[in-house]
Design a protein around this motif. Structure first.
Motif, PDB file in Angstrom:
ATOM      1  N   LEU A 124      30.892  55.416 -13.684  1.00 49.50           N
ATOM      2  CA  LEU A 124      31.205  54.530 -14.809  1.00 49.50           C
ATOM      3  C   LEU A 124      29.976  53.720 -15.228  1.00 49.50           C
ATOM      4  CD1 LEU A 124      34.805  53.362 -13.842  1.00 49.50           C
ATOM      5  CD2 LEU A 124      34.171  54.809 -15.786  1.00 49.50           C
ATOM      6  N   TYR A 125      29.171  53.325 -14.242  1.00 45.40           N
ATOM      7  CA  TYR A 125      27.921  52.626 -14.591  1.00 45.40           C
ATOM      8  C   TYR A 125      26.986  53.546 -15.373  1.00 45.40           C
ATOM      9  CZ  TYR A 125      28.825  48.276 -12.099  1.00 45.40           C
ATOM     10  OH  TYR A 125      29.338  47.062 -11.709  1.00 45.40           O
ATOM     11  N   GLN A 126      26.933  54.798 -14.981  1.00 44.53           N
ATOM     12  CA  GLN A 126      26.094  55.748 -15.737  1.00 44.53           C
ATOM     13  C   GLN A 126      26.569  55.838 -17.183  1.00 44.53           C
ATOM     14  OE1 GLN A 126      25.843  59.601 -13.790  1.00 44.53           O
ATOM     15  NE2 GLN A 126      25.957  58.655 -11.763  1.00 44.53           N
ATOM     16  N   LEU A 127      27.876  56.001 -17.326  1.00 47.04           N
ATOM     17  CA  LEU A 127      28.449  56.169 -18.662  1.00 47.04           C
ATOM     18  C   LEU A 127      28.239  54.923 -19.515  1.00 47.04           C
ATOM     19  CD1 LEU A 127      31.797  57.770 -17.439  1.00 47.04           C
ATOM     20  CD2 LEU A 127      30.080  58.965 -18.822  1.00 47.04           C
ATOM     21  N   ALA A 128      28.549  53.776 -18.931  1.00 44.30           N
ATOM     22  CA  ALA A 128      28.467  52.518 -19.682  1.00 44.30           C
ATOM     23  C   ALA A 128      27.021  52.192 -20.038  1.00 44.30           C
ATOM     24  CB  ALA A 128      29.074  51.385 -18.853  1.00 44.30           C
ATOM     25  N   ASP A 129      26.144  52.305 -19.051  1.00 42.66           N
ATOM     26  CA  ASP A 129      24.747  51.927 -19.287  1.00 42.66           C
ATOM     27  C   ASP A 129      24.083  52.872 -20.289  1.00 42.66           C
ATOM     28  OD1 ASP A 129      25.119  49.842 -17.543  1.00 42.66           O
ATOM     29  OD2 ASP A 129      24.051  50.742 -15.857  1.00 42.66           O
ATOM     30  N   ASP A 130      24.395  54.153 -20.212  1.00 43.57           N
ATOM     31  CA  ASP A 130      23.867  55.103 -21.208  1.00 43.57           C
ATOM     32  C   ASP A 130      24.213  54.638 -22.620  1.00 43.57           C
ATOM     33  OD1 ASP A 130      22.695  56.897 -19.490  1.00 43.57           O
ATOM     34  OD2 ASP A 130      24.206  58.483 -19.722  1.00 43.57           O
ATOM     35  N   ASP A 131      25.492  54.364 -22.827  1.00 46.42           N
ATOM     36  CA  ASP A 131      25.930  54.039 -24.184  1.00 46.42           C
ATOM     37  C   ASP A 131      25.438  52.668 -24.642  1.00 46.42           C
ATOM     38  OD1 ASP A 131      27.058  56.449 -24.703  1.00 46.42           O
ATOM     39  OD2 ASP A 131      29.119  55.857 -24.320  1.00 46.42           O
TER      40      ASP A 131
END
Lengths: 313, 117, 262
Positions: free
Chosen positions: C23-30
């Motif tokens: 979720l951190y990957q997804l959130a930080d990417d966006d």
């Protein structure tokens, strides 16, 4: 039909309150006054994106980030709507988007004084959203019944979007006003910075020759002073209710005349700033716009050269 | 307006009516006609027998570019974007109340200006 | 195994850790790509594009908010704290996304590369075992449809135009290519993510699908596909000064008073 007769008929239409369309006959004088006015309006929207844009990357919550992004996006969108109206109006004179934009760099078109000023804190973004937009809303709402129909139509759309801008600006300043001592001070400081510019925004109280002609043509119907008075009536009580001090010790409502009395801003100084682009941020923001436009001419040139791709592939 | 004769064929023309000067043109339907001047005349009686209007556009159907209906994703807006709407700031009214002020709306400003003076 | 909600996952520490990391990957990417995109506001090559592109940046930030909220439900801090307060080395965005904006060609290539990756990742997440994420992925992918369409159009047309535009696009491709593998770093819990069905795909599978798609389009446009391919293993950990600066800018007001309401 000779042009004098056409002119007389045109003025009769105006006096009857009829709306003029782009394809109607109109006097050169009407076309040129209107073009200059709408160009300045459109260009001001686009240049007006910059002082707030500076706060888009720094907006202090995710929700504020989204709110200010979409607000500045609307400003660009308003610029787009207005430039399209100007382009069609100016088409018989050979006016193009290219010219409307490059006029900013050459100084042939002006933009509102407020967008020449610095916005050094988040509270400035709030005051712009609340009061500068408030002032702009007053002057735009006053144009809703303008005689030029294409302008009136986009103003209707613009005002509908401005109703979100009003709430957005208020939401920011309410948080500051409800906040800590430092936040309240930040808000007061921003108000102090913007006050003179806000008073100047509506223009000098005397009616200029071009303003007189625009009123004759019913392009606009209210004087600068009438609009400023409406603004003060709506906003001064609100500013005060938040516990803020308007930085003008002379400001008061004169019951006998029914008018607000205020200290005159330095008309000459602000006038020069708009005329010569010598405000604190004029050159920096013009350079940004020039870079966006001239520096990316290659993009527009490429897009006209390349073939279309249908939607959905 | 430049009028070209159709080449032995009737073409569909989409009809856009402007009901008054403060309104944008609105699509109302289409007519089949041999040329745009005829389409304009046909549009009047096919679409404006009862309503008043100030202007009509006809546009040859094959000059219209459109999004496909079978790609609804083109319009997808899946998350509530109330940050870009007035109702996303509904709490302003309550917050102004704490400062003994009413919330201000754009209609108030428009009314102010209509009052004159 | 289907994990309907927070309760279903919270009892399993290994799965929970893996899910949070994803979720951190997804959130930080966006968040990072949305922030970079928003820097174009007022500066896009056309006024019309300025408006269109801003909606894309808003969508990206909106998607980040969605993922941060999922993290908050799993016991992490509230979304604003996650977005503003975490140090650069705690961020899990791919390094490609944090690079400073270049010219318009650089922006289009980066978005096109990222969109192509994100579409594949979302496609996998549409069958995620973690139901709240699955449901979000379906919604997000629908919004991403327009992004894909938009960047694909720009990508193809700028290259097809030839001349300076093509030259700039090729330069941007060359410059960004070595950052691409950073997207495919699925973090230290990638195996657990796949086994648990939270992200039912491997990095290798994603890389292959991405390269097939991207190389296909590039060949169609007669653009040379670079052959070298770096190791992806630390692409979300070896951050650059660009990210520190971005976060510093983003937090400038927030850090005046973290406890204040803004």
């Amino acid at each position: 039909m000779d042009s004098e007769r056409l002119h007389e008929q045109f003025m009769e239409r105006i006096r009857r309150g009829e709306k003029i369309e782009a394809t109607d006959w109109m006097p050169d004088d009407y076309r040129k006054l209107l073009l200059k006015f709408i160009q300045m309006h459109g260009v001001s929207e686009i240049m007006g994106a910059f002082p707030e844009k500076e706060w888009v990357p720094k907006a202090p919550t995710l929700r504020r980030k989204l709110g200010i992004m979409s607000k500045v996006q609307d400003e660009m969108g308003h610029g787009q709507l207005l430039l399209r109206v100007a382009e069609e109006l100016g088409a018989p004179l050979g006016v193009t988007r290219e010219q409307l934009i490059t006029d900013i760099f050459t100084g042939r078109t002006k933009f509102h004084n407020v967008f020449h000023m610095a916005s050094p804190t988040w509270a400035d973004a709030g005051v712009i959203g609340w009061l500068v937009d408030g002032a702009a809303i007053v002057s735009q709402a006053a144009l809703l019944d303008t005689s030029y129909a294409p302008y009136a139509r986009v103003l209707k759309r613009i005002c509908a979007e401005e109703s979100f801008h009003m709430q957005h600006g208020e939401s920011i300043i309410l948080s500051l006003a409800e906040g800590t001592q430092a936040q309240r001070q930040m808000l007061q400081d921003a108000l102090n910075r913007w006050w003179d510019s806000l008073i100047f925004f509506f223009g000098p109280p005397e009616i200029s020759e071009s303003a007189r002609r625009m009123m004759e043509y019913r392009i606009r119907e209210k004087t600068n002073e009438e609009l400023r008075q409406k603004f003060l009536s709506r906003y001064v009580p609100r500013i005060r209710s938040l516990g803020l001090t308007v930085p003008d010790p002379n400001l008061h409502f004169d019951e006998s005349t029914g008018k607000w009395v205020y200290t005159q801003p330095d008309w000459e100084k602000f006038g020069r700033m708009v005329r010569d682009n010598t405000g604190p941020k004029s050159q920096e923001r013009i350079a940004l716009r020039r870079q966006a436009h001239e520096g990316q001419a290659w993009v527009r040139e490429a897009m006209t050269r390349s073939t279309a791709v249908p939607v959905g592939v | 307006m430049q009028l070209k004769e159709a080449e032995g064929l009737y073409h569909p023309y989409e009809v856009f009516v402007q009901y008054d000067h403060l309104a944008h043109h609105q699509h109302v339907g289409s007519v089949l006609a041999a040329s745009p001047d005829i389409a304009l005349q046909l549009a009047r009686e096919n679409f404006l027998r009862r309503d008043k209007a100030v202007n009509i556009w006809v546009v040859r159907k094959d000059h219209i570019h459109a999004t496909p209906y079978d790609v609804p994703e083109f319009f997808a807006n899946e998350f509530d974007k109330d940050y870009r709407r007035v109702d996303g700031y509904a709490d302003n009214a309550r917050r102004w109340k704490a400062f003994k002020q009413k919330a201000l709306h754009i209609e108030d400003i428009v009314n102010d200006l209509e009052k004159g003076g | 195994m289907v994990m309907e909600n927070v309760q279903a996952v919270i009892s399993n520490p290994e799965v929970l850790t893996a899910l949070k990391d994803l979720l951190y990957q997804l959130a930080d990417d966006d968040l990072v790509i949305g922030h970079r995109a928003s820097e174009w506001l007022g500066l896009a090559p056309e006024i019309e594009e300025d408006v269109a592109f801003s909606s894309i940046s808003q969508d990206e930030v909106g998607h980040a908010v969605f993922y941060y909220n999922l993290l908050a439900e799993l016991g992490e801090d509230v979304a604003d704290k996650l977005a503003f307060e975490r140090s650069p080395h705690a961020r899990r965005n791919a390094v490609m996304l944090e690079r400073e904006n270049g010219d318009w060609a650089h922006t289009i290539v980066r978005h096109w590369f990222y969109d192509s990756f994100e579409d594949l990742r979302l496609q996998a997440l549409e069958t995620s075992a973690y139901v709240p994420l699955r449901q979000g992925a379906v919604k997000i992918r629908r919004e991403e449809f327009y992004h894909n369409l938009h960047h694909d159009l720009w990508f193809r047309r700028l290259i097809r135009a030839g001349g300076e535009a093509r030259h700039r696009m090729e330069a941007a491709i060359a410059q960004l290519w070595s950052d691409v593998p950073s997207l495919f770093d699925l973090g230290p819990h990638a195996d657990m993510l796949r086994e648990s069905g939270i992200l039912p795909v491997t990095s290798v599978e994603l890389q292959k699908a991405w390269r097939d798609k991207v190389a296909g389009v590039m060949r169609e446009l007669d653009v040379q596909v670079p052959t070298q391919w770096c190791d992806a293993s630390d692409g979300r950990r070896r951050h650059t000064d660009a990210l520190s600066e971005l976060l510093q800018t983003m937090g400038e007001v927030y850090f005046i008073d973290k406890a204040a309401v803004w």
